[in-house]
Design an enzyme around this catalytic site. Structure first.
Site, PDB file in Angstrom:
ATOM      1  N   GLU A  26       9.054  -7.134 -10.172  1.00  0.00           N
ATOM      2  CA  GLU A  26       7.825  -7.855  -9.826  1.00  0.00           C
ATOM      3  C   GLU A  26       7.970  -9.330 -10.196  1.00  0.00           C
ATOM      4  OE1 GLU A  26       4.599  -5.742 -11.679  1.00  0.00           O
ATOM      5  OE2 GLU A  26       4.685  -4.132 -10.207  1.00  0.00           O
ATOM      6  N   SER A  57       5.729  -5.513  -1.177  1.00  0.00           N
ATOM      7  CA  SER A  57       5.769  -4.095  -1.569  1.00  0.00           C
ATOM      8  C   SER A  57       6.155  -3.186  -0.389  1.00  0.00           C
ATOM      9  CB  SER A  57       4.426  -3.728  -2.196  1.00  0.00           C
ATOM     10  OG  SER A  57       4.489  -2.495  -2.843  1.00  0.00           O
ATOM     11  N   ALA A  58       5.247  -2.362   0.145  1.00  0.00           N
ATOM     12  CA  ALA A  58       5.585  -1.514   1.296  1.00  0.00           C
ATOM     13  C   ALA A  58       6.080  -2.371   2.469  1.00  0.00           C
ATOM     14  CB  ALA A  58       4.378  -0.685   1.722  1.00  0.00           C
ATOM     15  N   HIS A  91       8.859  -3.194  -6.867  1.00  0.00           N
ATOM     16  CA  HIS A  91       8.258  -2.885  -8.187  1.00  0.00           C
ATOM     17  C   HIS A  91       9.306  -2.238  -9.099  1.00  0.00           C
ATOM     18  CE1 HIS A  91       4.146  -3.574  -6.620  1.00  0.00           C
ATOM     19  NE2 HIS A  91       4.494  -2.861  -5.570  1.00  0.00           N
ATOM     20  N   GLY A 131       0.859  -1.172   0.000  1.00  0.00           N
ATOM     21  CA  GLY A 131       0.000   0.000   0.000  1.00  0.00           C
ATOM     22  C   GLY A 131       0.896   1.223   0.000  1.00  0.00           C
TER      23      GLY A 131
END
Lengths: 232, 232
Positions: free
Chosen positions: B193, B121-122, B158, B89
Site C-alpha cells: 500500500e 486495487s481490483a 495490498h 472493490g
C-alpha cells in the site's frame, strides 16, 4: 450424519491435529481406516506427503489412513469408506478436483449415509452451500463454486477479528463476508481457530472454547457461544 | 500506454486517492473527462454512489467523471474514452462483469491505443495476466479468471508482510503466492500500500516510497526498490 468440521487443523503452539485428538478419538472410535482426501495440497505438497502427514496426525486415533489418490476407482473408495478426512490447503484446488472427478455428489451421499467425516479448513469450507466464503487465493479455476452443502449455511474458516490497530486498508474479514451477502443469501459462520462444528445426526453444535461470529443477511453480525446448538 | 496501477486507493491517515493526487494531476493533465468503471462495488455500494465517490476523489485533477453504467453502448464508451479509471472493490465481481459484457478486449485495446489508465486495487489486479493473485473473496463466479494482460506478470495488491508475532494459522500472503506458483508460471509482484506501477510507453517502473516483493517461480522472493524499472 456424524461430522467434525474444524476451522483449522492446527492451533498456535501445538502440532498438527493435536487440539482435536480427544474429540477425534471419540469420533473415530469404531473406524479402523480413514480415507484421506489430499487434494487441497497446502503449500503445493504432494498427495503422498500430505497423506503421510494426515496418517501421522491420526496415528493415536485410527489404525490406518489411506489417500484417495491410491485408489483406481475413487467413487467406490468414497462410497465404501466408513470414515473420511478432507484436509486443508487451497479450497479452489480441492473443489476443482472434486468437481472434475465428479466426486462431489458421491462424497455428500457417503457422509449422509453414515461415513464419519472430519474436515479442517478447506475440508470444512466445502461442507457449506458454496466455497464462496473461503479466504484462499484462486490459484486454479474450478468448474463451479458449489460445495457439498451438508450444512445449509456457509463457513468462513480461520475467522479473524478486525485488528483495530492496523493501518492496512485491505478489507477486513467482516467486510468481505458482508460483501458476499450483498449478492448471496446464505448465512455465514465465522469459525475462529480452535472452534469446530459438530454434526451428531440432526443436532449441530458449536464446539471448542471460543464463540463464533454469525452473519445473517440483513442483520447485525453477532456472537454465538460455544456448546450451543446452531439453528436458524 | 500510459497507466498508473496502484496497490490501494487510500493509504492510512489520508482520504480517497489523496496520496496519488500529484501523480494523477500530471497523469490526467490533458484529460477533460474520465470514464469510471464502478463494477467492483466495494462494500456492495451502488454504481451511482461509487461513481460519485470517484468523481469527488478526482475533482482537483479532471473536469468530469462519468460512470460506465450511464452509457447504453459500453463498448463505444470505452473505445472512445481518453482516460479510464477502474476502481477497487471485489475483483471477482469486476472480472465477471467485464467478461459477461464482453468488455475485456475492448478495454485492453483502448488502453493500448492510448487511453490514460488508472487502476486501484481490483482495478490494478486486472492489469495482470490473470486475477488469480487477488486477495478477494469469490462472492460471484466469473466465466474466466483471465484479466487484461497489459502487464506480462500478475499483481498482488495490498501486499502484506507476514506478522511474525501473529498466532493465526491462516496462510501468509507469501505462502499463498507460492502456492499459486506451484501451478502457474506467472511472475507475481506484491505491491505494498502506497506503491504503484507506472507504465510510460515501454518503460514500466515501480513508484512510491516502498520496495515491492517479487516472486519469480523457482526463485527466492526478493525486494525491488522504488524508482526502478520493472523488467524480467
Amino acid at each position: 450424519m456424524q461430522a467434525i468440521i474444524a476451522s483449522t487443523s492446527t492451533v498456535h503452539g501445538s502440532s498438527y491435529l493435536d487440539y482435536l485428538k480427544p474429540t477425534l478419538k471419540n469420533h473415530f472410535h469404531d473406524s479402523e481406516e480413514v480415507l484421506f482426501i489430499p487434494f487441497a495440497r497446502p503449500g503445493g505438497i504432494s498427495h503422498e506427503d500430505y497423506t503421510a502427514k494426515a496418517s501421522q496426525g491420526l496415528k493415536s486415533c485410527v489404525k490406518s489412513v489411506k489417500g484417495l489418490h491410491e485408489f483406481s476407482d475413487m467413487k467406490q473408495a468414497i462410497s465404501e469408506a466408513k470414515a473420511i478426512f478432507v484436509g486443508g490447503g487451497n479450497t479452489f484446488l480441492l473443489v476443482k478436483q472434486l468437481h472434475e472427478l465428479d466426486l462431489m455428489k458421491t462424497l455428500k451421499r457417503s457422509i449422509e449415509h453414515g461415513a464419519r467425516y472430519l474436515g479442517t479448513s478447506a475440508g470444512s469450507n466445502i461442507c457449506g452451500v458454496s466455497m464462496q466464503t473461503t479466504n484462499d487465493m484462486p490459484i486454479v479455476y474450478p468448474p463451479s463454486f458449489q460445495a457439498l452443502g451438508i450444512l445449509d449455511f456457509n463457513i468462513n474458516p480461520h475467522y479473524l477479528d478486525a485488528d483495530m490497530s492496523s493501518t492496512h486498508k485491505g478489507e477486513t474479514r467482516e467486510t468481505r463476508i458482508k460483501e458476499f451477502q450483498t449478492l448471496n443469501s446464505e448465512i455465514v459462520i465465522g469459525l475462529r481457530e480452535g472452534s469446530w462444528i459438530k454434526i451428531n445426526n440432526l443436532e449441530i453444535t458449536l464446539e471448542g472454547a471460543l464463540p463464533a461470529r454469525i452473519f445473517e443477511p440483513g442483520k447485525q453480525a453477532y456472537e454465538l457461544n460455544p456448546n450451543r446448538p446452531i439453528k436458524f
